[in-house]
Design an enzyme around this catalytic site. Structure first.
Site, PDB file in Angstrom:
ATOM      1  N   GLU A 100       0.846  -1.207   0.000  1.00  0.00           N
ATOM      2  CA  GLU A 100       0.000   0.000   0.000  1.00  0.00           C
ATOM      3  C   GLU A 100       0.870   1.241   0.000  1.00  0.00           C
ATOM      4  OE1 GLU A 100      -0.202   2.249   2.563  1.00  0.00           O
ATOM      5  OE2 GLU A 100       1.022   1.218   4.042  1.00  0.00           O
ATOM      6  N   ARG A 128      -1.193   7.498   2.286  1.00  0.00           N
ATOM      7  CA  ARG A 128      -0.716   8.450   3.300  1.00  0.00           C
ATOM      8  C   ARG A 128      -1.809   8.656   4.329  1.00  0.00           C
ATOM      9  NH1 ARG A 128      -0.058  13.102  -0.844  1.00  0.00           N
ATOM     10  NH2 ARG A 128      -1.805  11.875  -1.593  1.00  0.00           N
ATOM     11  N   CYS A 148       5.294   5.073   9.274  1.00  0.00           N
ATOM     12  CA  CYS A 148       5.939   4.378   8.143  1.00  0.00           C
ATOM     13  C   CYS A 148       7.395   4.767   7.907  1.00  0.00           C
ATOM     14  CB  CYS A 148       5.147   4.615   6.869  1.00  0.00           C
ATOM     15  SG  CYS A 148       3.565   3.784   6.874  1.00  0.00           S
ATOM     16  N   LYS A 165       9.931   3.654  10.677  1.00  0.00           N
ATOM     17  CA  LYS A 165       9.907   2.190  10.852  1.00  0.00           C
ATOM     18  C   LYS A 165      10.455   1.487   9.601  1.00  0.00           C
ATOM     19  CE  LYS A 165       5.764   0.153  10.621  1.00  0.00           C
ATOM     20  NZ  LYS A 165       5.669  -0.875   9.588  1.00  0.00           N
ATOM     21  N   LYS A 201       1.990  15.026  11.375  1.00  0.00           N
ATOM     22  CA  LYS A 201       1.722  15.933  10.252  1.00  0.00           C
ATOM     23  C   LYS A 201       0.263  16.343  10.395  1.00  0.00           C
ATOM     24  CE  LYS A 201       0.209  12.519   6.887  1.00  0.00           C
ATOM     25  NZ  LYS A 201       0.319  11.978   5.542  1.00  0.00           N
TER      26      LYS A 201
HETATM   27  C1  UDX Z   1       3.897   7.498   4.172  1.00  0.00           C
HETATM   28  C2  UDX Z   1       3.930   7.247   2.654  1.00  0.00           C
HETATM   29  O1  UDX Z   1       3.806   8.486   1.957  1.00  0.00           O
HETATM   30  C3  UDX Z   1       2.847   6.289   2.250  1.00  0.00           C
HETATM   31  O2  UDX Z   1       2.921   6.021   0.853  1.00  0.00           O
HETATM   32  C4  UDX Z   1       3.070   5.016   3.049  1.00  0.00           C
HETATM   33  O3  UDX Z   1       2.250   4.023   2.656  1.00  0.00           O
HETATM   34  C5  UDX Z   1       2.964   5.313   4.533  1.00  0.00           C
HETATM   35  O4  UDX Z   1       3.971   6.270   4.846  1.00  0.00           O
HETATM   36  P1  UDX Z   1       2.497   8.959   5.885  1.00  0.00           P
HETATM   37  O5  UDX Z   1       3.295   8.329   6.967  1.00  0.00           O
HETATM   38  O6  UDX Z   1       1.035   9.087   6.059  1.00  0.00           O
HETATM   39  O7  UDX Z   1       2.685   8.189   4.493  1.00  0.00           O
HETATM   40  O8  UDX Z   1       3.103  10.436   5.709  1.00  0.00           O
HETATM   41  P2  UDX Z   1       3.711  11.326   4.513  1.00  0.00           P
HETATM   42  O9  UDX Z   1       2.690  12.278   4.055  1.00  0.00           O
HETATM   43  O10 UDX Z   1       4.374  10.491   3.496  1.00  0.00           O
HETATM   44  O11 UDX Z   1       4.811  12.140   5.340  1.00  0.00           O
HETATM   45  C6  UDX Z   1       5.847  11.445   6.049  1.00  0.00           C
HETATM   46  C7  UDX Z   1       6.647  12.400   6.887  1.00  0.00           C
HETATM   47  O12 UDX Z   1       7.435  13.269   6.089  1.00  0.00           O
HETATM   48  C8  UDX Z   1       5.790  13.319   7.772  1.00  0.00           C
HETATM   49  O13 UDX Z   1       6.412  13.448   9.029  1.00  0.00           O
HETATM   50  C9  UDX Z   1       5.767  14.626   7.014  1.00  0.00           C
HETATM   51  O14 UDX Z   1       5.550  15.750   7.843  1.00  0.00           O
HETATM   52  C10 UDX Z   1       7.157  14.631   6.410  1.00  0.00           C
HETATM   53  N1  UDX Z   1       7.238  15.417   5.181  1.00  0.00           N
HETATM   54  C11 UDX Z   1       6.574  15.006   4.051  1.00  0.00           C
HETATM   55  C12 UDX Z   1       7.990  16.571   5.163  1.00  0.00           C
HETATM   56  O15 UDX Z   1       8.601  16.954   6.174  1.00  0.00           O
HETATM   57  N2  UDX Z   1       8.082  17.272   3.988  1.00  0.00           N
HETATM   58  C13 UDX Z   1       7.446  16.891   2.850  1.00  0.00           C
HETATM   59  O16 UDX Z   1       7.600  17.579   1.821  1.00  0.00           O
HETATM   60  C14 UDX Z   1       6.655  15.726   2.884  1.00  0.00           C
END
Ligand code: UDX
Length: 436
Positions: free
Chosen positions: A148, A151, A256, A259, A316
């Site tokens: 998957e 996000r 994610c 980990k 986030k």
């Molecule tokens: C992530 C993956 O995007 C998703 O495909 C996977 O299946 C699960 O993990 P998620 O953990 O929901 O999703 O968060 P995501 O939106 O990807 O952001 C991850 C981290 O990076 C967050 O802490 C976010 O704040 C940070 N981030 C993201 C930034 O600091 N800058 C960015 O430009 C994007």
């Protein structure tokens, strides 16, 4: 339309289940937690995840969605059995597959020729290992890896309109059937199970590294007097790079990226390999949060009984998840050094401790408040750690009057610098010159 079983009603399993039912598939969800099953059957969504609650209630009303505590009941009518089970980090950083293995063992006598689909993020080799476990239990069910890419906060939209689908399996027919289940027009990478598993880790490792590159560029901007927005705009317009995942901030967190990065590093080490770029991204991330906490503490050095306001606890915006949240970690690091941390988050909280304060990940108390203004009241410094849009609607003049100090440290570059300045506050942003 197909009969589908989903085992595990976390954010991946539940999003898949409600999304599939909304497309007309018949979905039965097996979930071990009886309270969660009761809540879901009553139409109460246990997750803060946009759109999932509405589709849950629609699915229950149409009869296409049902929940059961029994995994074996869940698979009875199914043609496809999706496993969406937790794979947390074990103490050594590897993925803990004990729940997954227990469910595979439980289901083996009941699968017959049903297609078993692994949604959970699992170490490379797990699909083949699961196949071997099934064969050892005289089960001939085909196994397909279908990682998957959802996000948190936009999981349903990501499920309904995926960029692409990845499927990996040794049975080509079953693999093609899984690829065609939800969006037949979506680009498909159909491959072997090992490659499919690695695509998932590689994606998150790449994105985590990219975010940390953007953060390093932001540090350079601060030192050199350049502007990170211009730098990332320029970077993103090069079509070889693209504009996404370049937003600087307090670093990455969530369930994610951290980990999966640990699991990939552990996997590489098992094979005598290193992924030094990813290891560096993990270290830069941890160091960054320490450094940000230090920078806040430096501003209150010498203040008697310092107070820090903290806007945001979730990792986030758009989620109530605080797992490995930079906001929470920075708050805890500050509180651990003796400042009072007054936090507010529209959805997330850090979990109650016995004495009524909140413990978070380390047990260091963070005091939670019911509004952004309350959290800022009496603060020497206000830190913005999660990019909730509602923070941009706060009356900054009121905030300025309520604070003891006048500095806003905006770790998400969220607030409008002119509005902050007009309220008489100083505004420190990431990768930008300070506004006095
Ligand atoms: C992530 C993956 O995007 C998703 O495909 C996977 O299946 C699960 O993990 P998620 O953990 O929901 O999703 O968060 P995501 O939106 O990807 O952001 C991850 C981290 O990076 C967050 O802490 C976010 O704040 C940070 N981030 C993201 C930034 O600091 N800058 C960015 O430009 C994007």
């Amino acid at each position: 339309m197909a009969d589908i079983a989903v085992i595990g009603a976390g954010y991946v399993g539940l999003t898949l289940a409600v999304g599939a039912a909304s497309m007309g598939h018949d979905v039965t969800v097996g979930e071990a937690d009886p309270d969660r099953v009761a809540d879901l059957m009553a139409g109460h969504c246990p997750l803060f995840e946009a759109g999932v609650g509405d589709l849950l209630r629609e699915g229950l009303a149409s009869g296409l969605l049902t929940f059961t505590r029994s995994n074996t009941d869940a698979v009875t009518a199914a043609e496809f059995v999706f496993l969406a089970l937790p794979t947390p980090s074990a103490a050594d950083g590897s993925a803990d597959l004990s729940v997954l293995h227990a469910v595979v063992e439980e289901l083996a006598p009941h699968l017959g020729e049903r297609v078993l689909v692994l949604k959970s993020t699992v170490p490379v080799g797990t699909n083949r290992d699961v196949t071997a476990r099934l064969r050892a239990a005289d089960c001939t069910a085909p196994v397909v890896s279908n990682p998957e890419f959802l996000r948190e906060g936009t999981a349903l939209a990501d499920f309904m309109r995926p960029d692409h689908v990845v499927v990996g399996g040794d049975d080509a027919e079953a693999t093609a059937q899984v690829a065609a289940l939800f969006d037949p027009d979506c680009p498909v990478t159909a491959t072997d199970p090992m490659s499919a598993e690695l695509v998932k880790y590689a994606t998150n490792a790449y994105l985590a590294t990219r975010v940390m590159m953007a953060n390093s560029f932001a540090d350079l901007c601060e030192a050199l007097g350049a502007d990170i927005d211009a730098v990332t705009a320029g970077l993103g317009r090069d079509h070889r790079i693209g504009p996404f995942f370049l937003q600087p901030g307090p670093g990455f967190g969530g369930s994610c990226f951290p980990k999966d990065a640990r699991a990939l590093l552990d996997l590489a080490a098992d094979h005598g390999l290193d992924v030094p770029i990813l290891a560096a991204a993990v270290k830069v991330n941890a160091d960054r949060q320490e450094r940000m906490a230090e920078a806040v503490l430096a501003e209150v050095a010498g203040v008697f009984e310092p107070v820090v306001g903290l806007w945001g606890l979730a990792f986030k915006a758009g989620t109530d998840d605080t797992r490995e949240s930079p906001a929470l970690r920075i708050g805890e690091l500050i509180a651990d050094r003796g400042a009072t941390v007054q936090a507010y988050d529209p959805e997330a909280s850090v979990g109650a401790t016995d004495d009524g304060t909140h413990g978070g990940q380390t047990g260091v108390p963070i005091v939670e408040h019911d509004s952004a203004l309350e959290a800022a009241t009496g603060a020497d410094v206000l830190v913005i750690a999660t990019e909730w849009p509602e923070f941009t609607g706060e009356d900054l003049t009121e905030v300025a009057e309520a604070m003891r100090g006048d500095l806003v440290i905006d770790l998400r570059n969220l607030l409008d610098p002119e509005a902050v300045g007009a309220a008489g506050l100083r505004h420190r942003q990431i990768g930008k010159p300070e506004q006095e």
